[in-house]
Write a protein that holds these residues in place. Structure first.
Motif, PDB file in Angstrom:
ATOM      1  N   GLN A 120       6.672  -6.692  -0.103  1.00  0.00           N
ATOM      2  CA  GLN A 120       6.115  -5.743  -1.090  1.00  0.00           C
ATOM      3  C   GLN A 120       5.697  -6.591  -2.281  1.00  0.00           C
ATOM      4  O   GLN A 120       6.574  -7.275  -2.914  1.00  0.00           O
ATOM      5  CB  GLN A 120       7.092  -4.519  -1.250  1.00  0.00           C
ATOM      6  CG  GLN A 120       7.456  -3.649  -0.062  1.00  0.00           C
ATOM      7  CD  GLN A 120       8.638  -4.552   0.817  1.00  0.00           C
ATOM      8  OE1 GLN A 120       9.796  -5.030   0.212  1.00  0.00           O
ATOM      9  NE2 GLN A 120       8.599  -4.584   2.158  1.00  0.00           N
TER      10      GLN A 120
ATOM     11  N   CYS B  96       2.320  -9.597 -10.883  1.00  0.00           N
ATOM     12  CA  CYS B  96       2.501  -9.207  -9.669  1.00  0.00           C
ATOM     13  C   CYS B  96       3.905  -9.621  -9.144  1.00  0.00           C
ATOM     14  O   CYS B  96       4.448 -10.870  -8.946  1.00  0.00           O
ATOM     15  CB  CYS B  96       1.655  -9.649  -8.391  1.00  0.00           C
ATOM     16  SG  CYS B  96       1.826  -9.449  -6.643  1.00  0.00           S
TER      17      CYS B  96
ATOM     18  N   TYR C 287      -6.581  -7.737  -6.671  1.00  0.00           N
ATOM     19  CA  TYR C 287      -5.517  -7.749  -5.562  1.00  0.00           C
ATOM     20  C   TYR C 287      -4.544  -8.969  -5.541  1.00  0.00           C
ATOM     21  O   TYR C 287      -5.047 -10.197  -5.482  1.00  0.00           O
ATOM     22  CB  TYR C 287      -6.005  -7.346  -3.950  1.00  0.00           C
ATOM     23  CG  TYR C 287      -6.811  -6.183  -3.881  1.00  0.00           C
ATOM     24  CD1 TYR C 287      -8.142  -6.516  -3.999  1.00  0.00           C
ATOM     25  CD2 TYR C 287      -6.512  -5.227  -3.487  1.00  0.00           C
ATOM     26  CE1 TYR C 287      -9.180  -5.137  -3.758  1.00  0.00           C
ATOM     27  CE2 TYR C 287      -7.236  -4.227  -3.430  1.00  0.00           C
ATOM     28  CZ  TYR C 287      -8.504  -3.959  -3.409  1.00  0.00           C
ATOM     29  OH  TYR C 287      -9.101  -2.963  -3.124  1.00  0.00           O
TER      30      TYR C 287
ATOM     31  N   TYR D  28       0.252 -10.891   2.934  1.00  0.00           N
ATOM     32  CA  TYR D  28       0.317  -9.511   2.350  1.00  0.00           C
ATOM     33  C   TYR D  28      -0.465  -9.303   1.258  1.00  0.00           C
ATOM     34  O   TYR D  28      -0.947 -10.336   0.282  1.00  0.00           O
ATOM     35  CB  TYR D  28       1.761  -9.469   1.938  1.00  0.00           C
ATOM     36  CG  TYR D  28       3.012  -9.639   3.133  1.00  0.00           C
ATOM     37  CD1 TYR D  28       3.476 -10.958   3.414  1.00  0.00           C
ATOM     38  CD2 TYR D  28       3.432  -8.769   4.003  1.00  0.00           C
ATOM     39  CE1 TYR D  28       4.168 -10.871   4.399  1.00  0.00           C
ATOM     40  CE2 TYR D  28       4.092  -8.855   5.133  1.00  0.00           C
ATOM     41  CZ  TYR D  28       4.877 -10.134   5.084  1.00  0.00           C
ATOM     42  OH  TYR D  28       5.424 -10.160   6.344  1.00  0.00           O
ATOM     43  N   TRP D  29      -0.671  -7.940   0.998  1.00  0.00           N
ATOM     44  CA  TRP D  29      -1.633  -7.381   0.037  1.00  0.00           C
ATOM     45  C   TRP D  29      -1.084  -6.590  -0.873  1.00  0.00           C
ATOM     46  O   TRP D  29      -0.217  -5.693  -0.605  1.00  0.00           O
ATOM     47  CB  TRP D  29      -2.902  -7.037   0.408  1.00  0.00           C
ATOM     48  CG  TRP D  29      -3.930  -8.064   1.087  1.00  0.00           C
ATOM     49  CD1 TRP D  29      -3.707  -8.487   2.489  1.00  0.00           C
ATOM     50  CD2 TRP D  29      -4.788  -9.075   0.481  1.00  0.00           C
ATOM     51  NE1 TRP D  29      -4.659  -9.518   2.780  1.00  0.00           N
ATOM     52  CE2 TRP D  29      -5.281  -9.926   1.361  1.00  0.00           C
ATOM     53  CE3 TRP D  29      -5.322  -9.499  -0.902  1.00  0.00           C
ATOM     54  CZ2 TRP D  29      -6.249 -10.742   1.104  1.00  0.00           C
ATOM     55  CZ3 TRP D  29      -5.967 -10.343  -1.116  1.00  0.00           C
ATOM     56  CH2 TRP D  29      -6.492 -11.240  -0.013  1.00  0.00           C
ATOM     57  N   GLY D  30      -1.160  -6.533  -2.234  1.00  0.00           N
ATOM     58  CA  GLY D  30      -0.925  -5.497  -3.166  1.00  0.00           C
ATOM     59  C   GLY D  30      -1.925  -4.449  -3.132  1.00  0.00           C
ATOM     60  O   GLY D  30      -2.920  -4.421  -2.240  1.00  0.00           O
ATOM     61  N   GLN D  31      -1.620  -3.274  -3.727  1.00  0.00           N
ATOM     62  CA  GLN D  31      -2.447  -2.134  -3.646  1.00  0.00           C
ATOM     63  C   GLN D  31      -3.733  -2.365  -4.550  1.00  0.00           C
ATOM     64  O   GLN D  31      -4.433  -1.478  -4.347  1.00  0.00           O
ATOM     65  CB  GLN D  31      -1.674  -0.663  -4.086  1.00  0.00           C
ATOM     66  CG  GLN D  31      -1.543  -0.694  -5.747  1.00  0.00           C
ATOM     67  CD  GLN D  31      -0.491  -1.755  -6.040  1.00  0.00           C
ATOM     68  OE1 GLN D  31      -0.038  -2.341  -5.599  1.00  0.00           O
ATOM     69  NE2 GLN D  31      -0.623  -1.527  -7.327  1.00  0.00           N
TER      70      GLN D  31
ATOM     71  N   THR E 101      -5.354  -3.463  -8.582  1.00  0.00           N
ATOM     72  CA  THR E 101      -5.371  -3.035 -10.032  1.00  0.00           C
ATOM     73  C   THR E 101      -6.732  -3.086 -10.647  1.00  0.00           C
ATOM     74  O   THR E 101      -7.337  -4.016 -10.458  1.00  0.00           O
ATOM     75  CB  THR E 101      -4.488  -3.594 -10.693  1.00  0.00           C
ATOM     76  OG1 THR E 101      -4.121  -2.834 -12.093  1.00  0.00           O
ATOM     77  CG2 THR E 101      -4.748  -4.965 -10.842  1.00  0.00           C
TER      78      THR E 101
END
Length: 117
Positions: A3, A22, A94, A106-109, A111
């Motif tokens: 996550q 992050c 991202y 994996y990727w963040g949501q 900003t």
């Protein structure tokens, strides 16, 4: 699973600075690459910078000399210090985590970073 939680975006005037963070959690691999990509409206997502767990870095030509990527391995956190921001830096940024060897990505949501002229 990994996550990613991003923070630090916002609105800034041209010439200003922002710092993105992050933090990764979950199934962290010791050898990994963390970084930032960005996507402006109507454009493809592009690499901004990344840093491998050993410290090697890579930057897009458009941000060299203005942005600095760093990481704290103990906190599984990557930072992007953005100085001398330009309107063309406006995009959704991202966070990306890539587990080298496990070939998992994996990727963040995302900003939002907005630079006004």
């Amino acid at each position: 699973q990994v996550q990613l939680v991003e923070s630090g975006g916002g609105l800034v005037q041209a010439g200003g600075s922002l710092r993105l963070s992050c933090a990764a959690s979950g199934s962290i691999f010791s050898i990994n690459r963390m970084g930032w990509y960005r996507q402006a409206p109507g454009k493809q997502r592009e690499l901004v910078a990344h840093i491998i767990s050993g410290g090697n870095t890579n930057y897009a030509d458009s941000v060299k000399g203005r942005f600095t990527i760093s990481r704290d391995n103990a906190k599984n956190t990557v930072y992007l210090q953005m100085n001398n921001l330009k309107p063309e830096d406006t995009a959704v940024y991202y966070c990306n985590y890539y587990a080298i060897g496990a070939t998992k990505n994996y990727w963040g949501q995302g900003t939002q970073v907005t630079v006004s002229s």
